[in-house]
Write a protein that holds these residues in place. Sequence first.
Motif, PDB file in Angstrom:
ATOM      1  N   LEU A  90       1.362  -1.162   0.119  1.00  0.00           N
ATOM      2  CA  LEU A  90       0.051   0.082   0.025  1.00  0.00           C
ATOM      3  C   LEU A  90       0.762   1.497  -0.420  1.00  0.00           C
TER       4      LEU A  90
ATOM      5  N   LYS B 113      -8.637   5.395  -2.276  1.00  0.00           N
ATOM      6  CA  LYS B 113      -9.170   3.578  -2.499  1.00  0.00           C
ATOM      7  C   LYS B 113      -7.604   2.974  -1.398  1.00  0.00           C
ATOM      8  N   ILE B 114      -6.611   3.345  -1.284  1.00  0.00           N
ATOM      9  CA  ILE B 114      -6.193   2.570  -0.966  1.00  0.00           C
ATOM     10  C   ILE B 114      -5.822   2.583   0.978  1.00  0.00           C
TER      11      ILE B 114
ATOM     12  N   GLU C  81      -8.307   0.588   2.503  1.00  0.00           N
ATOM     13  CA  GLU C  81      -7.724  -0.285   2.160  1.00  0.00           C
ATOM     14  C   GLU C  81      -6.765  -0.854   3.398  1.00  0.00           C
TER      15      GLU C  81
END
Length: 415
Positions: free
Chosen positions: A196, A218-219, A222
């Motif tokens: 990441l 998005k990351i 995550e």
Amino acid sequence: MEHPYGYIKDNKVYLKGFLNQPDRVIGEVKEDEGSTLKYFEDRFVTLLEKINQLKKDIEENQNKGSFLMKLLHLKDSLYQYDALGDFVPLIEDLEKVQNFLEDIIQKNREKNLEIKKGLILEAQALQHDTDWKNTSEAFKNLKMRWIKTGPVDKEVEASMEEEFNAIVDSFFENRKTFFEGLALQAEENIKVYQALVQQARDAFAMQDPKMSFEISKKIQKEWKAAGKVPAERRQPLWDEFSKLNNRIFSRFKRSMQTEPEMRPWELMKKMETMLDEIKKLAHAETNPAVISSAKKLQADWKRLPHRKPKDANLLMRSFAFFSEMVFEKQFLDKLANGKYADFREKDTTEQIKIKTSILKDLIHRDETELATIRDNAENFRTNEPDFEIMLRRKLSAFKRKVDVKNQLLKELSNK
């Protein structure tokens, strides 16, 4: 020469047999027969004193069973003791005490058996508990209680020891397996965090601010969903990851800046007005209307021109401080009501006491986390100026959190 319990023959002193024991020689005449008999009579008196002292010790001691072996040795020695006297009553008396002690020991063993059965049941109930820290302490306590509990009958002692130890060993083996598994999983999770961070580097290198920002969002999701790893290994990765995402967001925000320019004095005036409004909300009682107004003010503040006069720094810090006060008060109110269902029915003094206690716990937690961030920052230094700026902002934000809570604590104490 005759004696009630013996005689002298051929210059030897004999003790008459008793309890199916034959007559036996207990000594020789040294000076004269009278003094020799007196010597062996005195030895019998000494023996009586020894027996009486043992009986007294048994009577005065709580752990009476511990004297059984001493009593048995003493009783057995009477058959070979060299003295003149009536040994039969002494032996009979010691046998009565022996029966008394054996009865106590048997009752104690029965009691110990029940205690150990109970400890085995407690161990069985904890055997599969995965609250490793608390259950480990519970098992250590169980083992200590087991050791302090006295013996049981020999026929069952070995099997009970084996059963109890098997349960204890099973729990600690399961704990060992669990933490070994965690260590392996942590290594896999580290790889996820590292990937990441690399994605954040790639996103920051992109020319398109909007696409870069979308990847950043998005990351970050995550990252939140990634598994646990030791804090000391996660923190350096997080420092770089958050720095990159902050820079991505700042660049995106600049690219989206479409607000018309305001003259410096107009902007300062508007900021002062908004600061006064958020101050009023910060000192008001928490309710939905206050929270809604604060959120709207924050949204309006974000829409202010990105470039601000140098003199605006104090206004910006003050606005952030009082904004946090509004939402910290809401959070504190939520915690108090969650902890006490009847919180709103309590009198004002009790409500203040509850909130004060909660605030002190929160302050301690934040101060501990702030200290951790400072320590990690010392271990993860870089020459990049952006990193230093990001680090100062992060530390400043955490310090503000602590200052806000201390301010709320001060206001509570003044009520």
